[in-house]
Motif scaffolding. Structure first.
Motif, mmCIF file in Angstrom:
data_model
loop_
_atom_site.group_PDB
_atom_site.id
_atom_site.type_symbol
_atom_site.label_atom_id
_atom_site.label_comp_id
_atom_site.label_asym_id
_atom_site.label_seq_id
_atom_site.Cartn_x
_atom_site.Cartn_y
_atom_site.Cartn_z
ATOM 1 N N ALA A 1 39.916 46.796 39.107
ATOM 2 C CA ALA A 1 40.495 46.616 37.773
ATOM 3 C C ALA A 1 39.397 46.370 36.740
ATOM 4 O O ALA A 1 38.216 46.248 37.070
ATOM 5 C CB ALA A 1 41.474 45.452 37.807
ATOM 6 N N GLU A 2 39.823 46.294 35.477
ATOM 7 C CA GLU A 2 38.930 45.917 34.358
ATOM 8 C C GLU A 2 37.681 46.802 34.252
ATOM 9 O O GLU A 2 36.609 46.336 33.902
ATOM 10 C CB GLU A 2 38.541 44.439 34.479
ATOM 11 N N GLY A 3 37.851 48.069 34.612
ATOM 12 C CA GLY A 3 36.742 48.999 34.458
ATOM 13 C C GLY A 3 35.618 48.788 35.441
ATOM 14 O O GLY A 3 34.499 49.263 35.225
ATOM 15 N N MET B 1 39.439 42.820 45.879
ATOM 16 C CA MET B 1 39.911 41.431 45.859
ATOM 17 C C MET B 1 39.211 40.666 44.741
ATOM 18 O O MET B 1 38.130 41.056 44.300
ATOM 19 C CB MET B 1 39.614 40.785 47.222
ATOM 20 N N GLU B 2 39.857 39.602 44.310
ATOM 21 C CA GLU B 2 39.261 38.752 43.291
ATOM 22 C C GLU B 2 39.427 37.287 43.684
ATOM 23 O O GLU B 2 40.515 36.869 44.071
ATOM 24 C CB GLU B 2 39.934 39.005 41.936
ATOM 25 N N ASP B 3 38.344 36.514 43.548
ATOM 26 C CA ASP B 3 38.445 35.068 43.747
ATOM 27 C C ASP B 3 39.222 34.501 42.565
ATOM 28 O O ASP B 3 38.813 34.695 41.418
ATOM 29 C CB ASP B 3 37.057 34.431 43.763
ATOM 30 N N SER C 1 43.382 37.101 44.950
ATOM 31 C CA SER C 1 44.523 37.903 44.524
ATOM 32 C C SER C 1 44.052 38.798 43.388
ATOM 33 O O SER C 1 42.860 39.047 43.228
ATOM 34 C CB SER C 1 45.662 36.990 44.067
ATOM 35 N N HIS C 2 44.986 39.279 42.563
ATOM 36 C CA HIS C 2 44.641 39.876 41.281
ATOM 37 C C HIS C 2 45.870 39.803 40.413
ATOM 38 O O HIS C 2 46.898 39.291 40.839
ATOM 39 C CB HIS C 2 44.101 41.315 41.425
ATOM 40 N N MET C 3 45.761 40.290 39.178
ATOM 41 C CA MET C 3 46.936 40.234 38.308
ATOM 42 C C MET C 3 48.119 40.915 38.985
ATOM 43 O O MET C 3 49.236 40.437 38.935
ATOM 44 C CB MET C 3 46.637 40.909 36.973
ATOM 45 N N GLY D 1 29.710 38.504 41.855
ATOM 46 C CA GLY D 1 30.779 38.275 40.879
ATOM 47 C C GLY D 1 32.107 37.891 41.481
ATOM 48 O O GLY D 1 32.215 37.551 42.662
ATOM 49 N N HIS D 2 33.135 37.956 40.607
ATOM 50 C CA HIS D 2 34.487 37.570 41.027
ATOM 51 C C HIS D 2 35.253 38.737 41.640
ATOM 52 O O HIS D 2 36.307 38.539 42.223
ATOM 53 C CB HIS D 2 35.260 37.019 39.830
ATOM 54 N N HIS D 3 34.751 39.956 41.477
ATOM 55 C CA HIS D 3 35.376 41.111 42.137
ATOM 56 C C HIS D 3 34.602 41.432 43.408
ATOM 57 O O HIS D 3 33.368 41.364 43.432
ATOM 58 C CB HIS D 3 35.329 42.349 41.231
ATOM 59 N N SER D 4 35.328 41.799 44.433
ATOM 60 C CA SER D 4 34.664 42.103 45.705
ATOM 61 C C SER D 4 35.531 43.049 46.513
ATOM 62 O O SER D 4 36.651 43.383 46.130
ATOM 63 C CB SER D 4 34.437 40.803 46.498
HETATM 64 MN MN MN Z 1 39.744 41.129 37.827
#
Ligand code: MN
Length: 465
Positions: A294-296, A321-323, A338-340, A436-439
């Motif tokens: 997500a988010e580009g 995945m996102e923390d 999770s994510h949005m 980062g928070h995306h993985s």
């Molecule tokens: Mn995100």
């Protein structure tokens, strides 16, 4: 099926009798390994490489063969390594240096100098190892008797990683919209990632997708709804919201097919013309192996696609995945990931439910999404960051755990894990490395898989755990 060339090194000094033996032994090894690896790769036996011209020829053939994803080289006898220089300089495919022997044991009663002359892998492979090091060629090394289980498993790993690198080199990533405004870690140098990994990352206006959405037929929607009903529990009365996601998915599949992309990203800041943030649509695509973030975040989208390819044929879950948030109970710390909306159903421990809830961000209609609790077991969390001069992979060992208590009001799919060796040092190392928070979280791949991908793509690597 993709192919790997099996090249046996020798030299033309030995004469016809020895070279005939080298060829037949090599064929025997290829046949044995082919049987063990039949679900993973097609091994191609090639005639023993005995001089510089033959080595140049086979390295060039492997390099231009679009079905060939890698090369395994083994020195049956001594094979002077200056003969290998020009061929290896022309080789563009991942290389495994297999250090094995035709015979497992020394025939102590019978061994003589004839035996010594032909059974020289210990000797010849050292000469080959030197020239790989001298030429600074990224390569894998597997040491052990070729019939031993661990050796076969290590060769299978190389095959899976080589296939993933081949896939990476032809991967196209569609960016709907750009990187989320002001966000740093998800951004990156797209020129450098194409040079290094082959990813063709191109921008498309969301309007191109909106137009395709408007053309989706009622029949296409009803077929997609039937698929959803078969795979998931439709736990909402708001069927129109679900149909809207079905339209998005049909349109996205057409778009990806037309552009040849196997990964994509979007951003909630650029959805003009779509009523909902794509949720269920994206989740169902991820479940089919399409890379997404997500988010580009094109890097994580591409990495997830490559890792899903690498895990083909391996049991487990892999995806974006996102923390999000923590339970910081002392000694029992758990990460809630999770994510949005966009969590892959490959992580579902139970049959996912399709639900429709408001989204507190983006100002769009209530989107349909899959909601479920996540799988448990050992896994990895891997993040790619752009350090300006290079890319780095940060890989943390995690244990996915059952959520301590139900979360009935949480309207998104969720996965929970403990980071190793413990929360404080694991998370501190993650932060120190700049990850980062995306993985990409995976329960299918191992640290060895990720490390080999990093090695063969000359990517910096930090291991946590
Ligand atoms: Mn995100």
């Amino acid at each position: 099926m993709k192919t790997i060339y099996f090249i046996t090194g020798s030299q033309d000094l030995y004469g016809e009798e020895v070279l005939t033996r080298v060829a037949s032994d090599s064929k025997e090894i290829v046949a044995f390994l082919q049987n063990k690896l039949k679900d993973t790769i097609k091994l191609k036996y090639v005639a023993p490489a005995i001089n510089s011209e033959a080595i140049i020829d086979v390295c060039q053939r492997a390099s231009v063969d679009s079905n060939c994803v890698g090369v395994i080289a083994w020195m049956r006898t001594f094979s002077p390594a200056k003969m290998w220089i020009k061929g290896l300089q022309r080789l563009t495919k991942p290389l495994l240096h297999l250090h094995t022997q035709y015979n497992e044991k020394i025939p102590y009663d019978a061994i003589d100098m004839d035996y010594m002359n032909i059974n020289q892998s210990a000797h010849g492979d050292r000469e080959f190892g030197f020239i790989l090091k001298r030429l600074n060629i990224a390569h894998d090394i597997v040491v052990g008797y070729y019939k031993h289980k661990q050796t076969i498993e290590a060769i299978a790993r190389f095959c899976r990683v080589a296939k993933a690198i081949d896939y990476s080199r032809s991967l196209k990533v569609a960016m709907f919209g750009s990187n989320m405004r002001e966000v740093a870690v998800t951004d990156g140098d797209r020129v450098e990632s194409q040079i290094k990994y082959g990813w063709e990352v191109n921008y498309y206006g969301i309007g191109d997708l909106v137009e395709l959405v408007s053309q989706v037929t009622d029949k296409e929607v009803s077929d997609k709804m039937a698929e959803y009903a078969q795979k998931y529990d439709i736990a909402t009365d708001n069927v129109e919201a679900v149909k809207e996601q079905a339209r998005y998915e049909v349109a996205l599949r057409k778009f990806l097919s037309a552009t040849g992309a196997n990964a994509f990203c979007d951003t909630f800041q650029d959805l003009r013309g779509l009523n909902q943030l794509p949720g269920l649509a994206v989740q169902n695509l991820m479940g089919d192996g399409i890379g997404f973030a997500a988010e580009g975040d094109y890097k994580t989208a591409a990495l997830s696609a490559v890792f899903m390819k690498m895990s083909e044929g391996v049991k487990g879950s892999t995806g974006f995945m996102e923390d999000y948030t923590y339970d910081l109970s002392e000694g029992q710390e758990v990460v809630l990931g999770s994510h949005m909306l966009e969590v892959s159903p490959s992580f579902a421990a139970t049959k996912p439910k399709i639900e429709v809830h408001p989204l507190g961000i983006g100002g769009k209609s209530d989107p349909a999404r899959l909601v479920f609790d996540g799988v448990t077991g050992n896994g990895l969390q891997v993040s790619m960051l752009d350090e300006g001069c290079d890319f780095r992979l940060v890989s943390a060992q995690i244990e996915l755990v059952k959520q301590p208590k139900p979360m009935p009001r949480l309207p998104v799919a969720r996965v929970m894990w403990k980071i190793k060796p413990n929360f404080k040092s694991g998370v501190k190392a993650w932060l120190e490395s700049g990850a980062g928070h995306h993985s990409v979280v995976t329960t299918a791949l191992t640290e060895e898989d990720v490390a080999l991908f990093a090695k063969l793509t000359s990517t910096s690597l930090t291991l946590i755990g």
